[in-house]
Scaffold this motif. Sequence first.
Motif: not given
Length: 299
Positions: A105, A132, A171, A194, A212, A259
């Motif tokens: 990216v 993270a 995403i 995303g 997520q 990514l």
Amino acid sequence: MLRLALITSVGASDLGADGDLLLPELGRRGIAGTPVGWGVDFTPGAFDGAVIRSASDYVDHPRRFLDWCAETSNRIPLANPVDVLAWNSDKRYLRDLERAGVAVVPTLWVGPGEALTGIRWERFVVKPVISAGARASATYGRSGLPEARRHVDAITAGGVTAMVQPHLTSIDREGEVGVYVIGGEVSHAIRKAGVLRAGVPPAPDLSLGRHQQVAPSPLLEEHVRFARAVLDAVPGGPERLLYARVDMARGEEGELLLLELECIEPRLFLEYAPARAGAVASAFAAWLERHAGDGQLRS
Ligand SMILES: Nc1ncnc2c1ncn2[C@@H]1O[C@H](COP(=O)(O)OP(=O)(O)O)[C@@H](O)[C@H]1O
Ligand SMILES: [Mg+2]
């Protein structure tokens, strides 16, 4: 029976769903797996080896964590190798991979004392090189430039380099795909939705990532080829990695872009690939059997 320490966050006592699936499979292969928070002082002979698993709290103390890893690997075999852990703890590793030919990216890097300039994207993401769980990450439009500057300054004030990337709309539409390679074999893949939304300020902790959405993903040939090419570019070669996850998303032309490469503490999400727990345990067991003797040499 060989004894394997599975390294977790400090104060955590289990490995979540990964542990529920992995520990019995290790047991069937003659390995006693025990979750152990990083930072412990291993008594000689207590374990035959250690594998980093869910130690995501290292991002708050990267120096201390890496020192502990180095210390530990002087006593017992540790996976992944300590030089890989150190390299992978700072996303500037993406520059090495890009130099080696991997499509990454596009990223602007802003170090401490530097100013954020040269943004050419309508929407862009700011995040730290040590992260993270989408910690300290946020997305902005051009009108959000003043806030984005403050965000970059907050990251760099802590001595950490900031990264600025175009916000990949793929995403938001389809998420990112993470391909697991374990013991040299492509194992399984997940898709993660995303998490960065306009107007949502950066979170100081890993809470965004914790919520997520994750789903299993088929292993498409294209994803597998890309993951293999990324691992081939890791310094020292892919053979030294016991486990890794390659996170990829599509750019504007539909091309796959890297990514993140996670060689420290990727959750394996075995609950979405329970049939793979045995193969993962076999890979861990083979690694431990190969290296267990090294510990005695060191003690
Ligand atoms: N360039 C980007 N465009 C859109 N979303 C992004 C971008 N970079 C990161 N994100 C979102 O933020 C999350 C966390 O970023 P990531 O680079 O994976 O760092 P980490 O997982 O180490 O915190 C990603 O899973 C993704 O949802
Ligand atoms: Mg990530």
